[in-house]
Scaffold this motif. Sequence first.
Motif, PDB file in Angstrom:
ATOM      1  N   PRO A 145      -1.092   0.756  21.209  1.00 38.82           N
ATOM      2  CA  PRO A 145      -0.740   0.284  22.555  1.00 38.82           C
ATOM      3  C   PRO A 145       0.275  -0.853  22.504  1.00 38.82           C
ATOM      4  CG  PRO A 145      -3.124   0.409  22.265  1.00 38.82           C
ATOM      5  CD  PRO A 145      -2.510   0.562  20.903  1.00 38.82           C
ATOM      6  N   ARG A 146       1.096  -0.948  23.532  1.00 38.01           N
ATOM      7  CA  ARG A 146       1.991  -2.090  23.665  1.00 38.01           C
ATOM      8  C   ARG A 146       1.143  -3.272  24.147  1.00 38.01           C
ATOM      9  NH1 ARG A 146       7.219  -0.513  23.195  1.00 38.01           N
ATOM     10  NH2 ARG A 146       7.744   1.642  23.711  1.00 38.01           N
ATOM     11  N   ALA A 147       1.029  -4.279  23.323  1.00 36.03           N
ATOM     12  CA  ALA A 147       0.178  -5.411  23.671  1.00 36.03           C
ATOM     13  C   ALA A 147       0.714  -6.673  23.023  1.00 36.03           C
ATOM     14  CB  ALA A 147      -1.258  -5.150  23.221  1.00 36.03           C
ATOM     15  N   HIS A 148       0.341  -7.813  23.584  1.00 38.15           N
ATOM     16  CA  HIS A 148       0.754  -9.108  23.071  1.00 38.15           C
ATOM     17  C   HIS A 148      -0.463 -10.013  22.942  1.00 38.15           C
ATOM     18  CE1 HIS A 148       4.426  -7.465  24.945  1.00 38.15           C
ATOM     19  NE2 HIS A 148       5.069  -8.118  23.997  1.00 38.15           N
ATOM     20  N   ARG A 149      -0.370 -10.946  22.026  1.00 40.14           N
ATOM     21  CA  ARG A 149      -1.448 -11.931  21.898  1.00 40.14           C
ATOM     22  C   ARG A 149      -1.571 -12.720  23.206  1.00 40.14           C
ATOM     23  NH1 ARG A 149      -2.981 -12.928  16.467  1.00 40.14           N
ATOM     24  NH2 ARG A 149      -1.484 -12.111  14.938  1.00 40.14           N
ATOM     25  N   LEU A 150      -2.795 -12.951  23.607  1.00 39.15           N
ATOM     26  CA  LEU A 150      -3.031 -13.723  24.831  1.00 39.15           C
ATOM     27  C   LEU A 150      -2.413 -15.111  24.725  1.00 39.15           C
ATOM     28  CD1 LEU A 150      -4.397 -14.021  27.586  1.00 39.15           C
ATOM     29  CD2 LEU A 150      -6.524 -14.582  26.388  1.00 39.15           C
ATOM     30  N   SER A 151      -2.412 -15.679  23.542  1.00 32.77           N
ATOM     31  CA  SER A 151      -1.884 -17.035  23.342  1.00 32.77           C
ATOM     32  C   SER A 151      -0.387 -17.123  23.591  1.00 32.77           C
ATOM     33  CB  SER A 151      -2.186 -17.501  21.914  1.00 32.77           C
ATOM     34  OG  SER A 151      -1.624 -16.623  20.953  1.00 32.77           O
ATOM     35  N   LEU A 160      -4.971  -6.126  30.666  1.00 33.66           N
ATOM     36  CA  LEU A 160      -6.290  -5.750  30.162  1.00 33.66           C
ATOM     37  C   LEU A 160      -6.399  -6.137  28.696  1.00 33.66           C
ATOM     38  CD1 LEU A 160      -6.612  -2.125  31.621  1.00 33.66           C
ATOM     39  CD2 LEU A 160      -7.621  -4.215  32.558  1.00 33.66           C
ATOM     40  N   ILE A 161      -7.558  -6.620  28.284  1.00 30.15           N
ATOM     41  CA  ILE A 161      -7.793  -6.886  26.868  1.00 30.15           C
ATOM     42  C   ILE A 161      -7.888  -5.543  26.155  1.00 30.15           C
ATOM     43  CG2 ILE A 161      -9.353  -7.861  25.154  1.00 30.15           C
ATOM     44  CD1 ILE A 161     -10.200  -9.927  27.230  1.00 30.15           C
ATOM     45  N   THR A 162      -6.946  -5.286  25.272  1.00 29.17           N
ATOM     46  CA  THR A 162      -6.877  -3.973  24.625  1.00 29.17           C
ATOM     47  C   THR A 162      -7.229  -4.004  23.146  1.00 29.17           C
ATOM     48  OG1 THR A 162      -5.485  -1.989  24.478  1.00 29.17           O
ATOM     49  CG2 THR A 162      -4.440  -4.079  23.919  1.00 29.17           C
ATOM     50  N   ARG A 163      -7.264  -5.206  22.573  1.00 29.58           N
ATOM     51  CA  ARG A 163      -7.622  -5.320  21.158  1.00 29.58           C
ATOM     52  C   ARG A 163      -8.177  -6.704  20.887  1.00 29.58           C
ATOM     53  NH1 ARG A 163      -4.730  -7.477  15.922  1.00 29.58           N
ATOM     54  NH2 ARG A 163      -6.057  -6.493  14.356  1.00 29.58           N
ATOM     55  N   SER A 219      -5.527 -16.287  20.302  1.00 32.07           N
ATOM     56  CA  SER A 219      -4.705 -15.517  19.361  1.00 32.07           C
ATOM     57  C   SER A 219      -5.410 -14.268  18.874  1.00 32.07           C
ATOM     58  CB  SER A 219      -4.323 -16.394  18.161  1.00 32.07           C
ATOM     59  OG  SER A 219      -3.475 -17.455  18.554  1.00 32.07           O
ATOM     60  N   ALA A 220      -6.723 -14.201  19.038  1.00 32.63           N
ATOM     61  CA  ALA A 220      -7.485 -13.031  18.597  1.00 32.63           C
ATOM     62  C   ALA A 220      -7.569 -11.952  19.666  1.00 32.63           C
ATOM     63  CB  ALA A 220      -8.898 -13.453  18.186  1.00 32.63           C
ATOM     64  N   LEU A 221      -7.128 -12.280  20.877  1.00 31.71           N
ATOM     65  CA  LEU A 221      -7.183 -11.331  21.985  1.00 31.71           C
ATOM     66  C   LEU A 221      -5.787 -10.782  22.267  1.00 31.71           C
ATOM     67  CD1 LEU A 221      -9.472 -13.372  24.414  1.00 31.71           C
ATOM     68  CD2 LEU A 221     -10.173 -11.662  22.737  1.00 31.71           C
TER      69      LEU A 221
END
Length: 238
Positions: A145-151, A160-163, A219-221
């Motif tokens: 999925p295209r995703a970025h660190r929450l931080s 949405l939290i995907t990983r 950073s973990a989300l």
Amino acid sequence: MKTSTPSSSIEDYVKVIYSFTEWQDKPITSTQLAQRLGVANSSVSEMVRKLKDQGLVLHKPYSAITLTQEGVRLALSMVRRHRLIETYLVQDLGYSWDEVHDEAEQLEHAVSDTFIERMAARLGNPSRDPHGDPIPSADGTVQVPRAHRLSELDEGHTGLITRISDENPELLRYLAAEEIDLDADVEVMGRKPFGGALVVRIGSAGRSRDFDLADEVASALWVHSEGVHPGCRMAVSR
């Protein structure tokens, strides 16, 4: 030329190299590889030479390490095993998500391909593991999925939290206690002054809660932005 039956050490190395770059473009260095595997730099140097001789990695002195196509093929096979076992342990055996990594590390080298495929069928061929990491298909195709660190997200960003990174079991236990899980809605509210905690709102309308998250937690989300194409596909011939 690669051996017909790779050792468990070789399998571990290519899996770690692949996993490091799965959610980012930056390749892994020998020092980072040593840290992730918990071994000495000299041990990594020796193994990387062996991997290079077997055509599994590309590496020059003092440069980063990258997998060849054959290395990616082997890595995806091991990643599939690991993540399917983690999923089975959680769904069928009642393990919590902070317990499964070490168990899967042991089991992934011991079971047959037939066992893995029957496990996948029993689970309904899941596309991700309990932490949101994608499970490669049997033909070596994986969708990230295209995703970025929450931080790294700015104020006002929603998604949405995907990983959720599984590197720290204590952090996973904290998130479970706070009921922060995959697929939860998240909105970045801002940051506390002077480099303080990231303030986020997590949960659906009417049931959301605000959290002050330290950088280690944020950073973990990984967050998938709403309205963005879910990702790209990578196929590897087997």
